[in-house]
Scaffold this active site. Structure first.
Site, PDB file in Angstrom:
ATOM      1  CG  HIS A 101       8.869   9.558  -6.961  1.00  0.00           C
ATOM      2  ND1 HIS A 101       7.529   9.885  -6.844  1.00  0.00           N
ATOM      3  CD2 HIS A 101       8.900   8.400  -7.659  1.00  0.00           C
ATOM      4  CE1 HIS A 101       6.792   8.959  -7.458  1.00  0.00           C
ATOM      5  NE2 HIS A 101       7.599   8.042  -7.956  1.00  0.00           N
ATOM      6  CG  ASP A 103       6.742  13.730  -7.288  1.00  0.00           C
ATOM      7  OD1 ASP A 103       7.614  12.875  -7.016  1.00  0.00           O
ATOM      8  OD2 ASP A 103       6.470  14.056  -8.462  1.00  0.00           O
ATOM      9  CG  ASP A 134       4.277   5.731  -8.280  1.00  0.00           C
ATOM     10  OD1 ASP A 134       5.444   6.071  -8.054  1.00  0.00           O
ATOM     11  OD2 ASP A 134       3.669   6.022  -9.328  1.00  0.00           O
ATOM     12  CD  GLU A 168       8.865   9.342 -11.215  1.00  0.00           C
ATOM     13  OE1 GLU A 168       9.065   8.500 -12.108  1.00  0.00           O
ATOM     14  OE2 GLU A 168       7.721   9.591 -10.754  1.00  0.00           O
ATOM     15  CD  GLU A 169       4.326  10.034 -10.345  1.00  0.00           C
ATOM     16  OE1 GLU A 169       4.213   9.923 -11.579  1.00  0.00           O
ATOM     17  OE2 GLU A 169       4.276   9.060  -9.573  1.00  0.00           O
ATOM     18  CG  ASP A 195      14.214   4.855  -9.328  1.00  0.00           C
ATOM     19  OD1 ASP A 195      13.512   5.076  -8.316  1.00  0.00           O
ATOM     20  OD2 ASP A 195      14.175   5.572 -10.345  1.00  0.00           O
ATOM     21  CG  HIS A 438      -0.122   6.611 -11.875  1.00  0.00           C
ATOM     22  ND1 HIS A 438       0.478   7.379 -12.851  1.00  0.00           N
ATOM     23  CD2 HIS A 438       0.795   6.501 -10.891  1.00  0.00           C
ATOM     24  CE1 HIS A 438       1.705   7.695 -12.481  1.00  0.00           C
ATOM     25  NE2 HIS A 438       1.919   7.171 -11.284  1.00  0.00           N
TER      26      HIS A 438
END
Length: 470
Positions: A101, A103, A134, A168-169, A195, A438
């Site tokens: 992803h 984003d 990520d 995705e987030e 993934d 994160h």
């Protein structure tokens, strides 16, 4: 035609400056996904226009950086999501579906970063920025490997898809969901889905002294439960026996103090069996009686947060709101509790557990936001062995095992589209590295990025049409 990818770096080599810079440019694109209603510092229309501009910048960078990919693969766009089709020699079958992803999550504390989160700083050792792990590194690594494969004249035996989501987030509703529906309508059934999720960890698995490569074969479910209390309010000088906040706090406490039961699932049994040769003798003996010792094993795993998630539907109170002034009794109070659901439990069983545990008719209990059931029966599929072997090639020192993704990924939207699901990237991380994903100071080492590109190159070689010129 030669299918040998010359100039391939070894798995311990850092990427060169040009390769690092291509990732760094992608990290400078501020493609931040926010949940609806979350503050962004701008009016909604202006924020969306800015986000659209950033995604267009990223898309233009990908197309400029990987010209052969964009000349030879078919590209469909779903908003800012990108679905690439790499036709195989036999395009009646699908070899692989690779997800990633574009984003990223917000970086809400930029002052605490060593480098600004969207500066895309490259130094001698690391590539810094939000999305370095990520998940922009996987987007770029897949394209780096595909560009090299095309340059070498390599073509897959069967069709390969790349699906790069843009949301995705925030659960993938307009990206992954749309791409998965398109593939479903085409009747796609891939041998392999790959993934994000698992990585190679150092020092995480207790008593295992080698790095552990955890190839996730499914994921936990997701649900957020809102507890709310309504009261008549009044002046704080004349409170009743229980204010709205007091009642709510008691309900939250009950749920947190009475978590859902511990349980060893088949995928955890498989994970432990694969790790058993790397454990001390006493634990090897214990796992030799895995059936009878399951309650003991579950309690051992529940001793730390990193492994408790493997044996329990986890409970995390995350938000509490109520009251407007110190001398005013609140009329309303609410709390949000996030659950990550172990296979075998369900969203409905989580709700039932909350009602049974709170035992208070004046506390309203309901689901809010997105929810998802856990993977129904996560097991290593037929192509698990291929991913395990490629992992051993790029990280021969690692113990390879299975596991469950504790969070939600785009994979859940594609679960019915592949015979084998693997959530994994062969980057080697410590506990401190995992906290960056994160958090603050997200970064990826040049060596890890080289390993990630190499892994994808090896995958494409394994999926390639055999060389018929020799």
């Amino acid at each position: 035609m030669s299918t040998n990818l010359e100039a391939r770096p070894s798995s311990g080599d850092p990427v060169d400056d040009a390769t690092a810079e291509r990732l760094a440019v992608a990290l400078r694109c501020v493609t931040v996904s926010r949940e609806e209603g979350a503050a962004s510092g701008a009016e909604p229309a202006a924020a969306q226009a800015s986000l659209d501009t950033e995604f267009r910048r990223l898309g233009a960078h990908l197309e400029e950086s990987f010209p052969r990919v964009h000349a030879e693969l078919e590209l469909e766009k779903f908003g800012h999501s990108r679905l690439y089709t790499w036709r195989g020699v036999d395009d009646t079958r699908t070899a692989a579906l690779l997800l990633a992803h574009q984003d990223v999550v917000p970086a809400d504390e930029p002052a605490r970063w060593t480098h600004p989160p969207f500066a895309g700083v490259v130094d001698e050792e690391f590539i810094w920025g939000r999305g370095a792990i990520d998940d922009k590194s996987r987007v770029l690594a897949i394209l780096e490997a595909a560009e090299a494969a095309l340059t070498a004249g390599l073509r897959p035996r069967h069709t390969v898809y790349f699906a790069f989501g843009h949301d995705e987030e925030v659960f993938g509703d307009t990206g992954a969901v749309q791409m998965a529906d398109r593939l479903r309508r085409r009747g796609v059934r891939a041998d392999l889905l790959l993934d994000e999720g698992g990585v190679i960890t150092d020092g995480i698995v207790q008593d295992v002294r080698v790095p552990v490569a955890t190839i996730m074969v499914g994921e936990k479910g997701y649900a957020t439960v809102r507890l709310s209390v309504t009261d008549s309010g009044g002046h704080s000088s004349m409170p009743g026996r229980q204010t709205a906040i007091g009642r709510l706090a008691r309900a939250v406490s009950r749920i947190q103090d009475h978590p859902m039961s511990l349980r060893i699932t088949p995928v955890v049994t498989d994970m432990l069996a694969r790790l058993r040769p790397h454990l001390p003798a006493a634990k090897r003996r214990l796992l030799g009686f895995a059936g009878a010792a399951a309650p003991v094993v579950a309690r051992i795993l529940a001793a730390t947060p990193q492994t408790e998630s493997l044996v329990r539907t986890t409970t995390a109170p995350t938000v509490i709101r109520g009251g407007v002034k110190a001398n005013v009794l609140p009329q309303q109070a609410e709390a949000l509790i996030n659950f990550r659901i172990l296979p075998g439990d369900t969203v409905e069983s989580v709700l039932a557990h909350c009602r049974r545990t709170v035992r208070d008719a004046q506390v309203s209990i309901e689901l809010v936001g997105m929810s998802a059931e856990p993977s129904p029966a996560p097991t290593p599929g037929p192509q698990f062995g291929l991913i395990a072997e490629l992992t051993r090639q790029v990280a021969p020192e690692a113990a390879v095992t299975t596991g469950l993704v504790p969070g939600a990924t785009d994979s859940r939207h594609y679960d019915d589209l592949a015979a084998t699901r693997c959530n994994f990237a062969p980057i080697r991380l410590t506990a401190a590295d995992l906290e960056r994903i994160h958090g603050n100071d997200e970064r990826l080492s040049r060596v890890n990025y080289g390993r990630l590109i190499d892994f994808n190159r090896r995958l494409f070689t394994a999926l390639a049409e055999p060389d018929r010129t020799r």
